[in-house]
Motif scaffolding. Structure first.
Motif, PDB file in Angstrom:
ATOM      1  N   VAL A  40      -7.137  77.213 -47.612  1.00 57.78           N
ATOM      2  CA  VAL A  40      -7.540  76.086 -48.544  1.00 57.78           C
ATOM      3  C   VAL A  40      -8.522  75.355 -48.023  1.00 57.78           C
ATOM      4  CG1 VAL A  40      -4.798  76.449 -48.984  1.00 57.78           C
ATOM      5  CG2 VAL A  40      -5.672  74.844 -47.352  1.00 57.78           C
ATOM      6  N   PRO A  41      -9.086  74.560 -48.825  1.00 54.11           N
ATOM      7  CA  PRO A  41      -9.972  73.600 -48.460  1.00 54.11           C
ATOM      8  C   PRO A  41      -9.571  72.559 -47.347  1.00 54.11           C
ATOM      9  CG  PRO A  41      -9.816  73.875 -50.947  1.00 54.11           C
ATOM     10  CD  PRO A  41      -8.802  74.583 -50.359  1.00 54.11           C
ATOM     11  N   ASP A  42     -10.378  72.270 -46.492  1.00 53.44           N
ATOM     12  CA  ASP A  42      -9.937  71.189 -45.537  1.00 53.44           C
ATOM     13  C   ASP A  42      -9.527  70.088 -46.037  1.00 53.44           C
ATOM     14  OD1 ASP A  42     -10.551  73.028 -43.490  1.00 53.44           O
ATOM     15  OD2 ASP A  42     -12.456  71.835 -42.879  1.00 53.44           O
ATOM     16  N   ASP A  43     -10.115  69.519 -47.236  1.00 54.38           N
ATOM     17  CA  ASP A  43      -9.445  68.227 -47.931  1.00 54.38           C
ATOM     18  C   ASP A  43      -8.040  68.433 -48.278  1.00 54.38           C
ATOM     19  OD1 ASP A  43     -11.919  67.016 -47.546  1.00 54.38           O
ATOM     20  OD2 ASP A  43     -12.741  67.337 -49.761  1.00 54.38           O
ATOM     21  N   LYS A 110       2.986  79.408 -51.053  1.00 57.65           N
ATOM     22  CA  LYS A 110       1.682  79.990 -50.553  1.00 57.65           C
ATOM     23  C   LYS A 110       0.322  78.782 -50.507  1.00 57.65           C
ATOM     24  CE  LYS A 110      -1.973  83.420 -51.191  1.00 57.65           C
ATOM     25  NZ  LYS A 110      -2.409  84.557 -52.149  1.00 57.65           N
ATOM     26  N   GLY A 111      -0.114  78.719 -49.273  1.00 54.40           N
ATOM     27  CA  GLY A 111      -1.172  77.669 -49.400  1.00 54.40           C
ATOM     28  C   GLY A 111      -0.724  76.141 -48.879  1.00 54.40           C
ATOM     29  N   SER A 112       0.481  76.268 -48.401  1.00 56.00           N
ATOM     30  CA  SER A 112       0.910  74.820 -47.687  1.00 56.00           C
ATOM     31  C   SER A 112       0.740  74.755 -46.321  1.00 56.00           C
ATOM     32  CB  SER A 112       2.486  75.001 -47.951  1.00 56.00           C
ATOM     33  OG  SER A 112       2.712  75.190 -49.359  1.00 56.00           O
ATOM     34  N   ASP A 210     -11.336  69.369 -38.901  1.00 58.29           N
ATOM     35  CA  ASP A 210     -11.721  68.122 -38.245  1.00 58.29           C
ATOM     36  C   ASP A 210     -11.371  66.899 -38.881  1.00 58.29           C
ATOM     37  OD1 ASP A 210     -12.913  69.582 -36.124  1.00 58.29           O
ATOM     38  OD2 ASP A 210     -14.901  69.767 -37.082  1.00 58.29           O
ATOM     39  N   ILE A 211     -10.681  65.944 -38.049  1.00 50.68           N
ATOM     40  CA  ILE A 211     -10.564  64.660 -38.576  1.00 50.68           C
ATOM     41  C   ILE A 211     -11.519  63.496 -38.045  1.00 50.68           C
ATOM     42  CG2 ILE A 211      -8.427  63.077 -38.536  1.00 50.68           C
ATOM     43  CD1 ILE A 211      -8.157  65.369 -40.111  1.00 50.68           C
ATOM     44  N   PRO A 212     -11.933  62.439 -38.829  1.00 51.29           N
ATOM     45  CA  PRO A 212     -12.913  61.464 -38.331  1.00 51.29           C
ATOM     46  C   PRO A 212     -11.924  60.499 -37.620  1.00 51.29           C
ATOM     47  CG  PRO A 212     -13.198  61.765 -40.690  1.00 51.29           C
ATOM     48  CD  PRO A 212     -12.298  62.574 -40.303  1.00 51.29           C
ATOM     49  N   GLU A 213     -12.447  60.022 -36.439  1.00 48.33           N
ATOM     50  CA  GLU A 213     -11.794  59.033 -35.494  1.00 48.33           C
ATOM     51  C   GLU A 213     -12.104  57.525 -35.814  1.00 48.33           C
ATOM     52  OE1 GLU A 213     -12.073  60.384 -31.517  1.00 48.33           O
ATOM     53  OE2 GLU A 213     -10.105  61.136 -31.584  1.00 48.33           O
ATOM     54  N   ASP A 214     -13.084  57.334 -36.559  1.00 41.90           N
ATOM     55  CA  ASP A 214     -13.762  56.180 -36.826  1.00 41.90           C
ATOM     56  C   ASP A 214     -12.838  55.074 -37.937  1.00 41.90           C
ATOM     57  OD1 ASP A 214     -14.203  57.195 -39.359  1.00 41.90           O
ATOM     58  OD2 ASP A 214     -16.319  57.077 -39.227  1.00 41.90           O
ATOM     59  N   GLY A 215     -11.735  55.608 -38.281  1.00 48.41           N
ATOM     60  CA  GLY A 215     -10.855  54.738 -39.202  1.00 48.41           C
ATOM     61  C   GLY A 215     -11.265  55.057 -40.604  1.00 48.41           C
ATOM     62  N   SER A 216     -12.268  55.572 -40.996  1.00 47.25           N
ATOM     63  CA  SER A 216     -12.870  55.776 -42.406  1.00 47.25           C
ATOM     64  C   SER A 216     -11.759  56.741 -43.247  1.00 47.25           C
ATOM     65  CB  SER A 216     -14.040  56.515 -42.471  1.00 47.25           C
ATOM     66  OG  SER A 216     -13.760  57.698 -41.930  1.00 47.25           O
ATOM     67  N   ALA A 251      -4.447  73.417 -38.165  1.00 44.16           N
ATOM     68  CA  ALA A 251      -3.453  73.461 -39.062  1.00 44.16           C
ATOM     69  C   ALA A 251      -2.849  74.905 -39.157  1.00 44.16           C
ATOM     70  CB  ALA A 251      -4.060  73.322 -40.228  1.00 44.16           C
ATOM     71  N   LEU A 252      -1.821  75.304 -39.329  1.00 44.52           N
ATOM     72  CA  LEU A 252      -0.797  76.563 -39.613  1.00 44.52           C
ATOM     73  C   LEU A 252      -0.841  76.422 -41.218  1.00 44.52           C
ATOM     74  CD1 LEU A 252      -0.477  75.933 -36.474  1.00 44.52           C
ATOM     75  CD2 LEU A 252       0.873  77.945 -36.897  1.00 44.52           C
ATOM     76  N   VAL A 253      -1.241  77.294 -41.886  1.00 47.06           N
ATOM     77  CA  VAL A 253      -1.559  77.158 -43.409  1.00 47.06           C
ATOM     78  C   VAL A 253      -0.398  78.497 -44.074  1.00 47.06           C
ATOM     79  CG1 VAL A 253      -2.460  77.096 -45.707  1.00 47.06           C
ATOM     80  CG2 VAL A 253      -3.333  75.936 -43.491  1.00 47.06           C
TER      81      VAL A 253
END
Length: 273
Positions: A40-43, A110-112, A210-216, A251-253
């Motif tokens: 699935v898309p990362d978003d 599926k896709g969760s 990947d997850i931003p760590e800058d609080g954004s 992530a396990l999807v």
């Protein structure tokens, strides 16, 4: 001799020549390009976490971690339609029955997003040989990053040290509870998902996010529920100069619908052509 064989059987899955010679005998997942390794898309993965984690965080005020875990099981069931938990695996190996992860309280579409793979993040140039000896919980990403998901011994000590080092004020920036019996984030059990076999095919696949760590995107309280911490104390990405680093999540999807009480199985080998 037995100890040597046991260590080799654990390490050989990270020894590239052995993998290459034995691929024909291994169950594997095949994708044609690195981009197609996304189920699935990362978003969608990030959005799912952004919906769940604030509710998990509210229950951290409970003094008893067992109570917190139970409340967050209820949250996950209500919001996702299922939850996951560890239990004795349906699979057997040379050492008997091990631990597995199962779907509870509903079914998985599926896709969760099903689980997260916890552990210390090692960049390709950082030392991991000592930690990897006799360690079946080392996950290798496509770009050479490794995640050490072992929750005992030196691996546990290193992870705890890294999390305490990266504290901001009185706040933790990563989850420590996955090292214990009671995970405050029920998803942080991905290291116990077993490999598919010829009689039981995989129902989830690994996806690197990947997850931003800058609080954004993720505030500090939400980061404290994510189960990964960098081995290095460097808060910038050397490839991006002074840009704040991004935290690698595995992530396990789900790749199929998964019925209730089914063991979650992945493919430890993904081949990218």
């Amino acid at each position: 001799m037995k100890n040597i064989l046991d260590k080799w059987n654990s390490y050989k899955y990270r020894f590239v020549p052995w993998i290459a010679l034995n691929l024909k005998n291994r169950t594997s997942r095949i994708v044609t390009t690195e981009n197609q390794d996304k189920i699935v898309p990362d978003d969608e993965v990030r959005d799912c976490l952004l919906r769940l984690l604030p509710h998990f965080y509210k229950n951290l005020s409970c003094e008893n971690s067992q109570v917190t875990m139970a409340k967050n099981f209820e949250v996950m069931t209500k919001m996702m339609g299922f939850t996951v938990e560890r239990g004795p695996s349906n699979l057997t190996n040379s050492q008997g029955v091990g631990t597995g992860v199962f779907v509870r309280n509903g079914k998985v579409p599926k896709g969760s997003l099903v689980a997260l793979y916890p552990g210390t993040i090692y960049r390709p140039y950082e030392p991991i040989l000592l930690q990897s000896l006799g360690n079946p919980f080392i996950f290798r990403c496509l770009d050479g990053i490794h995640i050490d998901g072992k929750d005992t011994g030196i691996s546990k000590a290193i992870y705890k040290s890294c999390v305490q080092r990266d504290r901001l004020g009185g706040y933790l920036t990563s989850d420590l509870s996955w090292l214990t019996q009671y995970c405050v984030n029920p998803m942080n059990v991905g290291q116990y998902v077993n490999n598919q076999s010829k009689g039981a095919s995989c129902n989830v696949a690994y996806q690197e996010v990947d997850i931003p760590e800058d609080g954004s995107t993720f505030s500090l309280p939400l980061l404290s529920l994510l189960p990964n911490a960098f081995y290095s104390s460097d808060f910038s990405d050397s490839k991006l100069f002074n840009q704040r680093r991004k935290r690698r999540l595995i992530a396990l999807v789900s790749v199929v619908d998964i019925p209730e009480n089914t063991e979650i199985l992945s493919s430890y080998f993904t081949l990218v052509h």
